[in-house]
Design a protein around this motif. Structure first.
Motif, PDB file in Angstrom:
ATOM      1  N   ALA A   1      42.998  43.334  33.487  1.00 44.85           N
ATOM      2  CA  ALA A   1      42.196  42.405  34.281  1.00 44.85           C
ATOM      3  C   ALA A   1      40.970  41.976  33.486  1.00 44.85           C
ATOM      4  CB  ALA A   1      41.756  43.060  35.594  1.00 44.85           C
ATOM      5  N   THR A   2      40.386  40.856  33.923  1.00 48.56           N
ATOM      6  CA  THR A   2      39.131  40.378  33.365  1.00 48.56           C
ATOM      7  C   THR A   2      38.351  39.689  34.469  1.00 48.56           C
ATOM      8  OG1 THR A   2      38.123  39.225  31.479  1.00 48.56           O
ATOM      9  CG2 THR A   2      39.939  38.099  32.607  1.00 48.56           C
ATOM     10  N   VAL A   3      37.086  39.372  34.187  1.00 45.80           N
ATOM     11  CA  VAL A   3      36.197  38.744  35.166  1.00 45.80           C
ATOM     12  C   VAL A   3      35.677  37.442  34.576  1.00 45.80           C
ATOM     13  CG1 VAL A   3      34.014  38.988  36.414  1.00 45.80           C
ATOM     14  CG2 VAL A   3      35.544  40.943  36.195  1.00 45.80           C
TER      15      VAL A   3
ATOM     16  N   TRP B   1      40.544  38.259  37.455  1.00 41.46           N
ATOM     17  CA  TRP B   1      41.857  37.747  37.072  1.00 41.46           C
ATOM     18  C   TRP B   1      42.707  38.945  36.668  1.00 41.46           C
ATOM     19  CZ3 TRP B   1      42.994  32.437  37.180  1.00 41.46           C
ATOM     20  CH2 TRP B   1      41.906  31.621  37.508  1.00 41.46           C
ATOM     21  N   VAL B   2      43.808  39.143  37.392  1.00 38.97           N
ATOM     22  CA  VAL B   2      44.604  40.370  37.273  1.00 38.97           C
ATOM     23  C   VAL B   2      46.042  40.028  36.890  1.00 38.97           C
ATOM     24  CG1 VAL B   2      45.371  42.452  38.455  1.00 38.97           C
ATOM     25  CG2 VAL B   2      43.163  41.442  39.042  1.00 38.97           C
ATOM     26  N   ALA B   3      46.579  40.734  35.895  1.00 36.71           N
ATOM     27  CA  ALA B   3      47.979  40.572  35.520  1.00 36.71           C
ATOM     28  C   ALA B   3      48.863  41.304  36.524  1.00 36.71           C
ATOM     29  CB  ALA B   3      48.224  41.106  34.113  1.00 36.71           C
ATOM     30  N   LEU B   4      49.720  40.552  37.208  1.00 34.92           N
ATOM     31  CA  LEU B   4      50.716  41.136  38.116  1.00 34.92           C
ATOM     32  C   LEU B   4      52.002  41.292  37.314  1.00 34.92           C
ATOM     33  CD1 LEU B   4      49.963  39.048  41.346  1.00 34.92           C
ATOM     34  CD2 LEU B   4      49.093  41.325  40.732  1.00 34.92           C
ATOM     35  N   VAL B   5      52.104  42.425  36.649  1.00 30.90           N
ATOM     36  CA  VAL B   5      53.114  42.596  35.603  1.00 30.90           C
ATOM     37  C   VAL B   5      54.532  42.450  36.133  1.00 30.90           C
ATOM     38  CG1 VAL B   5      53.066  45.123  35.844  1.00 30.90           C
ATOM     39  CG2 VAL B   5      53.805  44.101  33.684  1.00 30.90           C
ATOM     40  N   MET B   6      54.815  42.921  37.343  1.00 34.72           N
ATOM     41  CA  MET B   6      56.167  42.854  37.877  1.00 34.72           C
ATOM     42  C   MET B   6      56.451  41.553  38.625  1.00 34.72           C
ATOM     43  SD  MET B   6      57.236  45.642  36.691  1.00 34.72           S
ATOM     44  CE  MET B   6      58.878  45.613  37.413  1.00 34.72           C
ATOM     45  N   ALA B   7      55.417  40.757  38.866  1.00 34.59           N
ATOM     46  CA  ALA B   7      55.583  39.508  39.618  1.00 34.59           C
ATOM     47  C   ALA B   7      55.549  38.280  38.712  1.00 34.59           C
ATOM     48  CB  ALA B   7      54.499  39.388  40.684  1.00 34.59           C
ATOM     49  N   GLN B   8      55.436  38.472  37.390  1.00 35.93           N
ATOM     50  CA  GLN B   8      55.410  37.374  36.409  1.00 35.93           C
ATOM     51  C   GLN B   8      54.310  36.364  36.756  1.00 35.93           C
ATOM     52  OE1 GLN B   8      59.351  36.112  35.083  1.00 35.93           O
ATOM     53  NE2 GLN B   8      58.541  34.123  34.466  1.00 35.93           N
ATOM     54  N   ALA B   9      53.116  36.877  37.046  1.00 32.32           N
ATOM     55  CA  ALA B   9      52.032  36.012  37.492  1.00 32.32           C
ATOM     56  C   ALA B   9      50.685  36.633  37.166  1.00 32.32           C
ATOM     57  CB  ALA B   9      52.137  35.769  38.998  1.00 32.32           C
ATOM     58  N   VAL B  10      49.656  35.789  37.209  1.00 34.78           N
ATOM     59  CA  VAL B  10      48.267  36.217  37.157  1.00 34.78           C
ATOM     60  C   VAL B  10      47.623  35.787  38.461  1.00 34.78           C
ATOM     61  CG1 VAL B  10      46.039  35.933  36.012  1.00 34.78           C
ATOM     62  CG2 VAL B  10      48.123  36.061  34.653  1.00 34.78           C
ATOM     63  N   ALA B  11      46.890  36.687  39.091  1.00 32.77           N
ATOM     64  CA  ALA B  11      46.210  36.387  40.357  1.00 32.77           C
ATOM     65  C   ALA B  11      44.709  36.440  40.152  1.00 32.77           C
ATOM     66  CB  ALA B  11      46.623  37.376  41.439  1.00 32.77           C
ATOM     67  N   CYS B  12      44.006  35.575  40.885  1.00 28.15           N
ATOM     68  CA  CYS B  12      42.553  35.556  40.869  1.00 28.15           C
ATOM     69  C   CYS B  12      42.049  35.999  42.237  1.00 28.15           C
ATOM     70  CB  CYS B  12      42.039  34.162  40.530  1.00 28.15           C
ATOM     71  SG  CYS B  12      40.243  34.014  40.553  1.00 28.15           S
ATOM     72  N   PHE B  13      41.201  37.020  42.247  1.00 25.28           N
ATOM     73  CA  PHE B  13      40.637  37.561  43.486  1.00 25.28           C
ATOM     74  C   PHE B  13      39.120  37.406  43.470  1.00 25.28           C
ATOM     75  CE2 PHE B  13      44.495  40.098  42.701  1.00 25.28           C
ATOM     76  CZ  PHE B  13      45.183  39.895  43.888  1.00 25.28           C
ATOM     77  N   SER B  14      38.562  37.192  44.644  1.00 31.63           N
ATOM     78  CA  SER B  14      37.113  37.172  44.775  1.00 31.63           C
ATOM     79  C   SER B  14      36.571  38.591  44.695  1.00 31.63           C
ATOM     80  CB  SER B  14      36.719  36.550  46.116  1.00 31.63           C
ATOM     81  OG  SER B  14      36.933  37.485  47.173  1.00 31.63           O
ATOM     82  N   PRO B  15      35.249  38.763  44.512  1.00 35.47           N
ATOM     83  CA  PRO B  15      34.674  40.116  44.511  1.00 35.47           C
ATOM     84  C   PRO B  15      34.864  40.847  45.835  1.00 35.47           C
ATOM     85  CG  PRO B  15      33.144  38.554  43.533  1.00 35.47           C
ATOM     86  CD  PRO B  15      34.253  37.740  44.128  1.00 35.47           C
TER      87      PRO B  15
ATOM     88  N   CYS C   1      37.312  46.352  33.922  1.00 39.44           N
ATOM     89  CA  CYS C   1      36.440  45.221  33.625  1.00 39.44           C
ATOM     90  C   CYS C   1      35.178  45.364  34.461  1.00 39.44           C
ATOM     91  CB  CYS C   1      37.124  43.878  33.867  1.00 39.44           C
ATOM     92  SG  CYS C   1      37.814  43.640  35.511  1.00 39.44           S
ATOM     93  N   PHE C   2      34.185  44.531  34.163  1.00 39.45           N
ATOM     94  CA  PHE C   2      32.875  44.653  34.785  1.00 39.45           C
ATOM     95  C   PHE C   2      32.441  43.328  35.399  1.00 39.45           C
ATOM     96  CE2 PHE C   2      32.990  48.065  31.712  1.00 39.45           C
ATOM     97  CZ  PHE C   2      32.341  49.112  32.360  1.00 39.45           C
ATOM     98  N   ALA C   3      31.721  43.413  36.512  1.00 37.35           N
ATOM     99  CA  ALA C   3      31.105  42.243  37.111  1.00 37.35           C
ATOM    100  C   ALA C   3      30.116  41.627  36.125  1.00 37.35           C
ATOM    101  CB  ALA C   3      30.396  42.629  38.408  1.00 37.35           C
TER     102      ALA C   3
ATOM    103  N   ALA D   1      42.464  37.656  29.222  1.00 36.15           N
ATOM    104  CA  ALA D   1      41.099  37.611  28.688  1.00 36.15           C
ATOM    105  C   ALA D   1      40.728  36.159  28.461  1.00 36.15           C
ATOM    106  CB  ALA D   1      40.988  38.386  27.382  1.00 36.15           C
ATOM    107  N   PHE D   2      39.499  35.800  28.792  1.00 37.92           N
ATOM    108  CA  PHE D   2      39.021  34.454  28.499  1.00 37.92           C
ATOM    109  C   PHE D   2      38.549  34.380  27.054  1.00 37.92           C
ATOM    110  CE2 PHE D   2      38.746  34.341  33.112  1.00 37.92           C
ATOM    111  CZ  PHE D   2      39.186  33.052  33.385  1.00 37.92           C
TER     112      PHE D   2
END
Length: 293
Positions: A196-198, A205-219, A147-149, A238-239
Motif C-alpha cells: 500500500a501507499t498514501v 492505495w492498496v494492492a488487492l492481490v487476489m482481485a487483480q485490482a488496486v483500491a483507494c480508501f479514505s483515511p 505506509c504512513f499518513a 507507489a507514486f
C-alpha cells in the motif's frame, strides 16, 4: 482519463517494494525471491540489478544508498556496488522480513512473514538511527501494507491472511505506536491486502492481490475508487515520476508457492496515469553517523 500501461519490459518473479527516488529520478523495486534489487530510469530503461544472497523483502531510501529488509535482518546497501552490510539481525523460527517503509523521522519499519506452515507469528519491527531494532506489534502471518499518513502520525499495516487493514497512532518523535484500529476488511473487496501507499491527500492505495485490482480508501476506510488491472496478482503500489503523478504497481508471476500465472505480461510493472492525484516524497532512513538534511 485514466491510462494504464507498462513500465519497462522487465518481468519479475515476485515484484515488490516499488520506490521512486526523486534525486536520481529512478524507480527502484525488488524481485523478492530472486534476491534482486532493480532500478530503471523514468522512461523504463534498466539502470542496474544488484543480486543479494537471500530474499529481499523491501527497500527504502537511506542517507547514503538504500536500506533493505533482507530475509534475516536489516541491511544498508552501498549505492555504488550494491553490497549489503548487516545493521542488525532479526531472528524468528520460519520467518523472514517482508514489506517495509521509511517513516517521516528517519527510521525504517518492516514486518515479518511466515515462510513455512507451522512457524511462529511474525512481528512488526522498527530500525532506529543507532542501528537497534525494536518490535512494535506481533501476530502477523504475512505483514504487508506498511505506509504512513502525510503528517507521519498514522501508521497503516495489514496481515494479508486475516484481510484487515489496520491503523495505529504513530509518534514521529519516538517511533512508538498506539492501539490498533481496524480500518478496512479488504476481503469484502475480494482479496486480502498486499502492499500500500498514501497519496498527498492522505488516501490509501492498496494492492488487492487476489482481485487483480488496486483500491483507494479514505483515511476513514471508505472505498473511493477501484482500478482493475490488465494482469494478475498486483503486489505493491507507489507514486513516482518527476511530478509524483504516476502510480506504479509491481506484480507477481510466480511467488514460489500459491500465486503463479502464465499470463505473458505476468510480473511486469503496471504504470497508471491520469488519476488526478499525486504522491508524497518517500522518507529516508538516516543512521546516526549521517547529518539529517
Amino acid at each position: 482519463m485514466i491510462r494504464i500501461g507498462f513500465f519497462g519490459t522487465h518481468r519479475n518473479k515476485l515484484g515488490e517494494s516499488p520506490l521512486w527516488d526523486g534525486r536520481s529520478r529512478r524507480l527502484w523495486w525488488v524481485d523478492s525471491l530472486a534476491g534482486e534489487i532493480h532500478a530503471a530510469s523514468a522512461d523504463g530503461e534498466p539502470v542496474l540489478c544488484w543480486r543479494q544472497a537471500q530474499p529481499v523483502g523491501s527497500i527504502g531510501l537511506a542517507a547514503d544508498g538504500l536500506v533493505a529488509a533482507l530475509a534475516d535482518g536489516f541491511y544498508l546497501i552501498d549505492r555504488e556496488r550494491g553490497d549489503a552490510t548487516q545493521v542488525v539481525r532479526i531472528g524468528g523460527d520460519g520467518l523472514r522480513l517482508n514489506d517495509g517503509k521509511a517513516d517521516r523521522g528517519g527510521r525504517f519499519l518492516s514486518g515479518q512473514m511466515r515462510v513455512r506452515d507451522g512457524g511462529e507469528d511474525g512481528r512488526l519491527w522498527r530500525l532506529d538511527a543507532d542501528g537497534s531494532a525494536t518490535p512494535l506489534a506481533s501476530g502477523f502471518a504475512i505483514a504487508n501494507a506498511l505506509c504512513f499518513a502525510p503528517d507521519g502520525r498514522t501508521l497503516y499495516a495489514a496481515d494479508s491472511l486475516d484481510g484487515m487493514l489496520r491503523a495505529y497512532p504513530y509518534d514521529v518523535e519516538t517511533g512508538d505506536i498506539g492501539a490498533r484500529r481496524d480500518l478496512v476488511d479488504c476481503r469484502v473487496h475480494g482479496s486480502g491486502p498486499d502492499g500500500a501507499t498514501v497519496d498527498a491527500d492522505g488516501n490509501l492505495w492498496v494492492a488487492l492481490v487476489m482481485a487483480q485490482a488496486v483500491a483507494c480508501f479514505s483515511p476513514k476506510g471508505d472505498l473511493l475508487r477501484r482500478i482493475d488491472l490488465p494482469i494478475p496478482y498486483p503486489s505493491c503500489p507507489a507514486f513516482g515520476g518527476p511530478d509524483l503523478a504516476t502510480l506504479y504497481v509491481t506484480t507477481i508471476a510466480n511467488s514460489g508457492h500459491r500465486l503463479v500465472t502464465d499470463h505473458p505480461d505476468g510480473g511486469r510493472i503496471v504504470a497508471i496515469d491520469g488519476l488526478g492525484v499525486r504522491g508524497l516524497a518517500e522518507g529516508r532512513y538516516v543512521p546516526d553517523n549521517h547529518i539529517r538534511e
